[in-house]
Design a protein around this motif. Structure first.
Motif, PDB file in Angstrom:
ATOM      1  N   SER A  40     -69.302 -40.657  67.196  1.00  0.00           N
ATOM      2  CA  SER A  40     -70.229 -40.312  68.278  1.00  0.00           C
ATOM      3  C   SER A  40     -70.915 -38.972  68.010  1.00  0.00           C
ATOM      4  O   SER A  40     -72.113 -38.825  68.254  1.00  0.00           O
ATOM      5  CB  SER A  40     -69.500 -40.264  69.619  1.00  0.00           C
ATOM      6  N   GLN A  41     -70.188 -38.016  67.484  1.00  0.00           N
ATOM      7  CA  GLN A  41     -70.776 -36.705  67.185  1.00  0.00           C
ATOM      8  C   GLN A  41     -71.763 -36.801  66.025  1.00  0.00           C
ATOM      9  O   GLN A  41     -72.831 -36.202  66.065  1.00  0.00           O
ATOM     10  CB  GLN A  41     -69.681 -35.693  66.858  1.00  0.00           C
ATOM     11  N   ARG A  44     -74.863 -38.373  67.408  1.00  0.00           N
ATOM     12  CA  ARG A  44     -75.580 -37.427  68.280  1.00  0.00           C
ATOM     13  C   ARG A  44     -76.327 -36.396  67.445  1.00  0.00           C
ATOM     14  O   ARG A  44     -77.484 -36.071  67.719  1.00  0.00           O
ATOM     15  CB  ARG A  44     -74.602 -36.717  69.229  1.00  0.00           C
ATOM     16  N   ILE A  51     -75.603 -32.595  73.959  1.00  0.00           N
ATOM     17  CA  ILE A  51     -74.592 -33.450  74.588  1.00  0.00           C
ATOM     18  C   ILE A  51     -75.107 -34.063  75.889  1.00  0.00           C
ATOM     19  O   ILE A  51     -74.944 -35.256  76.117  1.00  0.00           O
ATOM     20  CB  ILE A  51     -73.271 -32.675  74.827  1.00  0.00           C
ATOM     21  N   PHE A  54     -77.668 -36.788  75.095  1.00  0.00           N
ATOM     22  CA  PHE A  54     -77.003 -37.953  74.513  1.00  0.00           C
ATOM     23  C   PHE A  54     -76.305 -38.751  75.618  1.00  0.00           C
ATOM     24  O   PHE A  54     -76.398 -39.980  75.654  1.00  0.00           O
ATOM     25  CB  PHE A  54     -76.012 -37.472  73.453  1.00  0.00           C
ATOM     26  N   VAL A  65     -68.743 -37.907  76.673  1.00  0.00           N
ATOM     27  CA  VAL A  65     -69.179 -37.577  75.312  1.00  0.00           C
ATOM     28  C   VAL A  65     -68.271 -36.506  74.716  1.00  0.00           C
ATOM     29  O   VAL A  65     -67.843 -36.611  73.563  1.00  0.00           O
ATOM     30  CB  VAL A  65     -70.660 -37.127  75.283  1.00  0.00           C
ATOM     31  N   GLU A  69     -65.939 -36.756  71.346  1.00  0.00           N
ATOM     32  CA  GLU A  69     -66.074 -35.809  70.247  1.00  0.00           C
ATOM     33  C   GLU A  69     -64.785 -35.031  69.994  1.00  0.00           C
ATOM     34  O   GLU A  69     -64.554 -34.557  68.890  1.00  0.00           O
ATOM     35  CB  GLU A  69     -67.263 -34.881  70.489  1.00  0.00           C
ATOM     36  N   MET A  83     -74.954 -46.788  70.538  1.00  0.00           N
ATOM     37  CA  MET A  83     -74.938 -45.672  69.588  1.00  0.00           C
ATOM     38  C   MET A  83     -75.390 -46.133  68.204  1.00  0.00           C
ATOM     39  O   MET A  83     -76.109 -45.422  67.507  1.00  0.00           O
ATOM     40  CB  MET A  83     -73.550 -45.031  69.513  1.00  0.00           C
ATOM     41  N   SER A  93     -83.639 -42.762  70.638  1.00  0.00           N
ATOM     42  CA  SER A  93     -82.963 -41.942  71.651  1.00  0.00           C
ATOM     43  C   SER A  93     -83.931 -40.974  72.311  1.00  0.00           C
ATOM     44  O   SER A  93     -83.905 -40.797  73.515  1.00  0.00           O
ATOM     45  CB  SER A  93     -81.818 -41.161  71.017  1.00  0.00           C
TER      46      SER A  93
END
Length: 98
Positions: A40-41, A44, A51, A54, A65, A69, A83, A93
Motif C-alpha cells: 500500500s505504501q 501510494r 496519506i 490516498f 492507510v 503501512e 490499489m 488516482s
C-alpha cells in the motif's frame, strides 16, 4: 513462451527504481528498501499522493492507510484491487481526487 505485458513490466521496473517524494522529485532508493515497504505504501508513493489523499481515493480512513503501512492490518480484497488499478495507472488516482 510466456508473454508479458510491456506496460506492467515498465511500471514494475519504475517502482523498483524510483519513489516520488512529497515534492514530486524522484529519489533513488535501494531495491531492498522498496521491497521492504508494504504494498500500500509503495503504491501510494508511486501515485504521489499524501496519506489523506490516498485514503480519499480508496474510500477509507486515514487511520486504515496508516495501519496498512505499519503492517498492523491488510486492506480488503476490493481495496487491494483498486490499489492495483492505481498502480497500473498512477494518474487515475489524481483524476479521482478532482
Amino acid at each position: 513462451m510466456e508473454t508479458k505485458d510491456p506496460m506492467s513490466e515498465l511500471l514494475s521496473s519504475l517502482e523498483q527504481m524510483i519513489v516520488l517524494t512529497r515534492e514530486g522529485m524522484p529519489t533513488a532508493l535501494a531495491q531492498n528498501d522498496i521491497m521492504a515497504m508494504p504494498e500500500s505504501q509503495r503504491i501510494r508513493e508511486i501515485t504521489g499522493l499524501q496519506i489523506d489523499e490516498f485514503a480519499q481515493v480508496l474510500g477509507v480512513s486515514v487511520s486504515s492507510v496508516k495501519s496498512w503501512e505499519a503492517k498492523r492490518t491488510k486492506p480488503s480484497r476490493s481495496t487491494q484491487k483498486l490499489m492495483q488499478l492505481s498502480k497500473s495507472n498512477p494518474y487515475l488516482s489524481r483524476d479521482l481526487l478532482n
